[in-house]
Design a protein around this motif. Structure first.
Motif, PDB file in Angstrom:
ATOM      1  N   HIS A  21       0.797  -1.222   0.000  1.00  0.00           N
ATOM      2  CA  HIS A  21       0.000   0.000   0.000  1.00  0.00           C
ATOM      3  C   HIS A  21       0.833   1.278   0.000  1.00  0.00           C
ATOM      4  O   HIS A  21       0.274   2.370   0.078  1.00  0.00           O
ATOM      5  CB  HIS A  21      -0.934   0.017   1.217  1.00  0.00           C
ATOM      6  N   GLY A  22       2.163   1.138  -0.047  1.00  0.00           N
ATOM      7  CA  GLY A  22       2.996   2.335  -0.020  1.00  0.00           C
ATOM      8  C   GLY A  22       4.477   2.003  -0.028  1.00  0.00           C
ATOM      9  O   GLY A  22       4.869   0.849  -0.157  1.00  0.00           O
ATOM     10  N   LEU A  23       5.299   3.050   0.103  1.00  0.00           N
ATOM     11  CA  LEU A  23       6.751   2.894   0.105  1.00  0.00           C
ATOM     12  C   LEU A  23       7.295   2.924   1.526  1.00  0.00           C
ATOM     13  O   LEU A  23       6.928   3.784   2.329  1.00  0.00           O
ATOM     14  CB  LEU A  23       7.407   4.043  -0.666  1.00  0.00           C
ATOM     15  N   VAL A  24       8.204   1.996   1.814  1.00  0.00           N
ATOM     16  CA  VAL A  24       8.952   2.011   3.062  1.00  0.00           C
ATOM     17  C   VAL A  24      10.301   2.633   2.722  1.00  0.00           C
ATOM     18  O   VAL A  24      10.976   2.204   1.787  1.00  0.00           O
ATOM     19  CB  VAL A  24       9.142   0.592   3.635  1.00  0.00           C
ATOM     20  N   GLY A  33      10.764   6.225   7.258  1.00  0.00           N
ATOM     21  CA  GLY A  33       9.438   6.698   6.899  1.00  0.00           C
ATOM     22  C   GLY A  33       8.647   5.691   6.087  1.00  0.00           C
ATOM     23  O   GLY A  33       9.174   4.700   5.599  1.00  0.00           O
ATOM     24  N   TYR A  34       7.372   5.988   5.995  1.00  0.00           N
ATOM     25  CA  TYR A  34       6.441   5.199   5.190  1.00  0.00           C
ATOM     26  C   TYR A  34       5.490   6.183   4.528  1.00  0.00           C
ATOM     27  O   TYR A  34       4.966   7.080   5.180  1.00  0.00           O
ATOM     28  CB  TYR A  34       5.652   4.222   6.067  1.00  0.00           C
ATOM     29  N   VAL A  35       5.282   6.029   3.227  1.00  0.00           N
ATOM     30  CA  VAL A  35       4.371   6.912   2.504  1.00  0.00           C
ATOM     31  C   VAL A  35       3.365   6.048   1.737  1.00  0.00           C
ATOM     32  O   VAL A  35       3.754   5.298   0.831  1.00  0.00           O
ATOM     33  CB  VAL A  35       5.123   7.829   1.510  1.00  0.00           C
ATOM     34  N   PRO A  36       2.083   6.135   2.076  1.00  0.00           N
ATOM     35  CA  PRO A  36       1.064   5.412   1.308  1.00  0.00           C
ATOM     36  C   PRO A  36       1.048   5.931  -0.140  1.00  0.00           C
ATOM     37  O   PRO A  36       1.285   7.122  -0.375  1.00  0.00           O
ATOM     38  CB  PRO A  36      -0.244   5.761   2.015  1.00  0.00           C
ATOM     39  N   ARG A  39      -0.657   9.144  -1.017  1.00  0.00           N
ATOM     40  CA  ARG A  39      -0.080  10.386  -0.488  1.00  0.00           C
ATOM     41  C   ARG A  39       1.252  10.720  -1.158  1.00  0.00           C
ATOM     42  O   ARG A  39       1.863  11.734  -0.858  1.00  0.00           O
ATOM     43  CB  ARG A  39       0.149  10.278   1.029  1.00  0.00           C
ATOM     44  N   LEU A  40       1.719   9.860  -2.075  1.00  0.00           N
ATOM     45  CA  LEU A  40       3.021  10.025  -2.716  1.00  0.00           C
ATOM     46  C   LEU A  40       2.904  10.882  -3.974  1.00  0.00           C
ATOM     47  O   LEU A  40       2.149  10.549  -4.886  1.00  0.00           O
ATOM     48  CB  LEU A  40       3.610   8.659  -3.070  1.00  0.00           C
ATOM     49  N   GLU A  41       3.634  11.981  -4.006  1.00  0.00           N
ATOM     50  CA  GLU A  41       3.698  12.838  -5.201  1.00  0.00           C
ATOM     51  C   GLU A  41       4.734  12.261  -6.169  1.00  0.00           C
ATOM     52  O   GLU A  41       4.462  12.041  -7.329  1.00  0.00           O
ATOM     53  CB  GLU A  41       4.078  14.265  -4.792  1.00  0.00           C
TER      54      GLU A  41
END
Length: 114
Positions: A21-24, A33-36, A39-41
């Motif tokens: 579901h996102g980047l670790v 950090g973790y970005v779903p 929410r990632l530009e």
């Protein structure tokens, strides 16, 4: 590299892993950090590796006019008010260490970011 979120938060990392579901985001083998995905530009490469005994990589943020240097020691520094021309000369210099000492060191305000 850095991950930039929809809200313009910038998270520095040197490695990332795609999850379900996102980047670790990792820095020196620890999670920073973790970005779903929603929410990632974008993810942007911030520095280019160079062949130098003292400098590992060089990067430039043209929106902020900031030069970023990663030294072989592991320290990363950001220099303010640096022109695109200076960055390009630095990147293509015959000796990156010499160029740094003659044209960057002591010429710009800086701060250590790592």
């Amino acid at each position: 590299m850095k991950a930039i979120t929809v809200g313009d938060q910038r998270i520095e990392c040197d490695e990332l892993e795609e999850g379900r579901h996102g980047l670790v985001l990792y820095q020196d083998d620890r999670i920073v950090g973790y970005v779903p995905y929603d929410r990632l530009e974008c993810v942007a490469q911030t520095r280019s590796p160079v062949a130098s005994s003292s400098i590992r990589s060089i990067g430039y943020d043209d929106e902020a006019d900031e030069l970023e240097i990663e030294f072989q020691s592991g320290g990363v520094y950001r220099y303010a008010g640096v022109s695109q021309e200076t960055y390009e000369e630095f990147l293509s210099a015959r000796s990156h260490g010499t160029y740094f000492h003659e044209n960057v060191r002591g010429q710009y305000d800086y701060h250590r970011i790592r």
